[in-house]
Design a protein around this motif. Structure first.
Motif, PDB file in Angstrom:
ATOM      1  N   ALA A 146       0.824  -1.208   0.000  1.00 34.82           N
ATOM      2  CA  ALA A 146       0.000   0.000   0.000  1.00 34.82           C
ATOM      3  C   ALA A 146       0.862   1.263   0.000  1.00 34.82           C
ATOM      4  N   LEU A 147       1.937   1.246   0.753  1.00 36.51           N
ATOM      5  CA  LEU A 147       2.817   2.421   0.818  1.00 36.51           C
ATOM      6  C   LEU A 147       3.575   2.657  -0.485  1.00 36.51           C
ATOM      7  N   SER A 148       3.947   1.585  -1.159  1.00 33.49           N
ATOM      8  CA  SER A 148       4.808   1.700  -2.336  1.00 33.49           C
ATOM      9  C   SER A 148       4.058   1.759  -3.667  1.00 33.49           C
ATOM     10  N   ALA A 149       2.823   1.310  -3.675  1.00 31.14           N
ATOM     11  CA  ALA A 149       2.038   1.331  -4.918  1.00 31.14           C
ATOM     12  C   ALA A 149       1.633   2.757  -5.255  1.00 31.14           C
ATOM     13  N   GLN A 150       1.299   2.960  -6.512  1.00 30.48           N
ATOM     14  CA  GLN A 150       0.858   4.279  -6.973  1.00 30.48           C
ATOM     15  C   GLN A 150      -0.657   4.277  -7.109  1.00 30.48           C
ATOM     16  N   THR A 151      -1.292   5.288  -6.553  1.00 33.45           N
ATOM     17  CA  THR A 151      -2.744   5.416  -6.703  1.00 33.45           C
ATOM     18  C   THR A 151      -3.008   6.411  -7.832  1.00 33.45           C
ATOM     19  N   ARG A 152      -3.910   6.022  -8.723  1.00 29.02           N
ATOM     20  CA  ARG A 152      -4.267   6.884  -9.854  1.00 29.02           C
ATOM     21  C   ARG A 152      -5.763   7.137  -9.847  1.00 29.02           C
ATOM     22  N   LEU A 153      -6.133   8.389 -10.087  1.00 30.66           N
ATOM     23  CA  LEU A 153      -7.532   8.759 -10.251  1.00 30.66           C
ATOM     24  C   LEU A 153      -7.794   8.863 -11.743  1.00 30.66           C
ATOM     25  N   LEU A 154      -8.850   8.216 -12.211  1.00 30.83           N
ATOM     26  CA  LEU A 154      -9.146   8.137 -13.643  1.00 30.83           C
ATOM     27  C   LEU A 154     -10.522   8.721 -13.935  1.00 30.83           C
ATOM     28  N   ARG A 155     -10.645   9.356 -15.089  1.00 34.34           N
ATOM     29  CA  ARG A 155     -11.925   9.926 -15.516  1.00 34.34           C
ATOM     30  C   ARG A 155     -12.633   8.965 -16.446  1.00 34.34           C
ATOM     31  N   ALA A 156     -13.951   9.094 -16.506  1.00 37.15           N
ATOM     32  CA  ALA A 156     -14.759   8.275 -17.423  1.00 37.15           C
ATOM     33  C   ALA A 156     -14.222   8.439 -18.844  1.00 37.15           C
ATOM     34  N   ARG A 203     -15.394   3.341 -17.098  1.00 38.93           N
ATOM     35  CA  ARG A 203     -16.819   3.639 -17.327  1.00 38.93           C
ATOM     36  C   ARG A 203     -17.250   4.828 -16.476  1.00 38.93           C
ATOM     37  N   ASP A 204     -16.948   4.771 -15.191  1.00 38.28           N
ATOM     38  CA  ASP A 204     -17.225   5.867 -14.260  1.00 38.28           C
ATOM     39  C   ASP A 204     -15.865   6.357 -13.774  1.00 38.28           C
ATOM     40  N   SER A 205     -15.828   7.499 -13.147  1.00 38.03           N
ATOM     41  CA  SER A 205     -14.549   7.894 -12.566  1.00 38.03           C
ATOM     42  C   SER A 205     -14.121   6.765 -11.623  1.00 38.03           C
ATOM     43  N   ALA A 206     -12.832   6.531 -11.575  1.00 39.10           N
ATOM     44  CA  ALA A 206     -12.328   5.385 -10.811  1.00 39.10           C
ATOM     45  C   ALA A 206     -11.011   5.738 -10.134  1.00 39.10           C
ATOM     46  N   SER A 207     -10.688   4.950  -9.139  1.00 37.32           N
ATOM     47  CA  SER A 207      -9.402   5.042  -8.468  1.00 37.32           C
ATOM     48  C   SER A 207      -8.786   3.649  -8.515  1.00 37.32           C
ATOM     49  N   VAL A 208      -7.533   3.567  -8.939  1.00 36.15           N
ATOM     50  CA  VAL A 208      -6.846   2.282  -8.993  1.00 36.15           C
ATOM     51  C   VAL A 208      -5.508   2.379  -8.267  1.00 36.15           C
ATOM     52  N   MET A 209      -5.090   1.254  -7.724  1.00 38.93           N
ATOM     53  CA  MET A 209      -3.768   1.149  -7.117  1.00 38.93           C
ATOM     54  C   MET A 209      -2.908   0.338  -8.086  1.00 38.93           C
ATOM     55  N   ARG A 210      -1.867   0.969  -8.610  1.00 40.44           N
ATOM     56  CA  ARG A 210      -0.969   0.287  -9.545  1.00 40.44           C
ATOM     57  C   ARG A 210       0.160  -0.366  -8.754  1.00 40.44           C
ATOM     58  N   ILE A 211       0.293  -1.682  -8.958  1.00 40.52           N
ATOM     59  CA  ILE A 211       1.354  -2.439  -8.302  1.00 40.52           C
ATOM     60  C   ILE A 211       2.293  -2.940  -9.397  1.00 40.52           C
ATOM     61  N   SER A 212       3.501  -2.420  -9.413  1.00 44.42           N
ATOM     62  CA  SER A 212       4.459  -2.813 -10.446  1.00 44.42           C
ATOM     63  C   SER A 212       4.967  -4.226 -10.186  1.00 44.42           C
ATOM     64  N   ARG A 213       5.439  -4.869 -11.242  1.00 43.22           N
ATOM     65  CA  ARG A 213       6.008  -6.208 -11.099  1.00 43.22           C
ATOM     66  C   ARG A 213       7.222  -6.166 -10.178  1.00 43.22           C
ATOM     67  N   SER A 214       8.067  -5.163 -10.335  1.00 35.99           N
ATOM     68  CA  SER A 214       9.268  -5.095  -9.500  1.00 35.99           C
ATOM     69  C   SER A 214       8.899  -4.953  -8.018  1.00 35.99           C
TER      70      SER A 214
END
Length: 147
Positions: free
Chosen positions: A28-38, A97-108
């Motif tokens: 959770a600390l190291s992943a990147q959170t992204r806010l996305l638009r529809a 589809r709707d605004s969304a929030s995702v947590m990106r977890i890199s392979r590394s």
């Protein structure tokens, strides 16, 4: 979302369910959170998949150009499980589809977590092993039908 909420959220995602709390905290600390638009494209089919995305909120349409299949992913879904541990390409296109929030977890990041937290690595291996076993059984059933 507060760190403890993100840790709790990750712990409900099947791949991370058996992870140690400290491993989830590090994720959770190291992943990147992204806010996305529809209408925003998260990834396109054929692009290199360099990790996975946990959908924290919102909905994302997943569409494969190969077979035309579509499905809707939402909060709690993990997109790109396999790409967390091996090099691969996206098998589909993901459009918000709707605004969304995702947590990106890199392979590394994922590989570092698995190396640093052996019990979490075992839990992850077990999830993938069960899925592989189910797929193998399903393929055997199909083979029997075709013979």
């Amino acid at each position: 979302m507060a760190l403890n909420d993100e840790v709790a959220f990750l712990s409900m995602t099947p791949v991370f369910k058996g992870f140690e709390r400290d491993a989830l905290r590090r994720l959770a600390l190291s992943a990147q959170t992204r806010l996305l638009r529809a209408g925003e494209v998260l990834y396109r089919q054929g692009d290199p998949a360099e990790g996975g995305f946990v959908i924290m909120s919102g909905r994302i349409d997943i569409e494969s150009a190969l077979d035309g299949k579509k499905f809707l992913a939402g909060a709690g879904d993990l997109l790109g499980e396999l790409s967390l541990i091996i090099e691969t390409q996206w098998p589909s296109t993901a459009i918000v589809r709707d605004s969304a929030s995702v947590m990106r977890i890199s392979r590394s990041l994922m590989l570092r977590i698995l190396a640093e937290f052996p019990a979490s690595a075992v839990a992850c291996r077990d999830v993938f092993a069960r899925r592989l076993g189910r797929m193998s059984s399903e393929l055997e059933e199909i083979r029997q039908v075709l013979l």
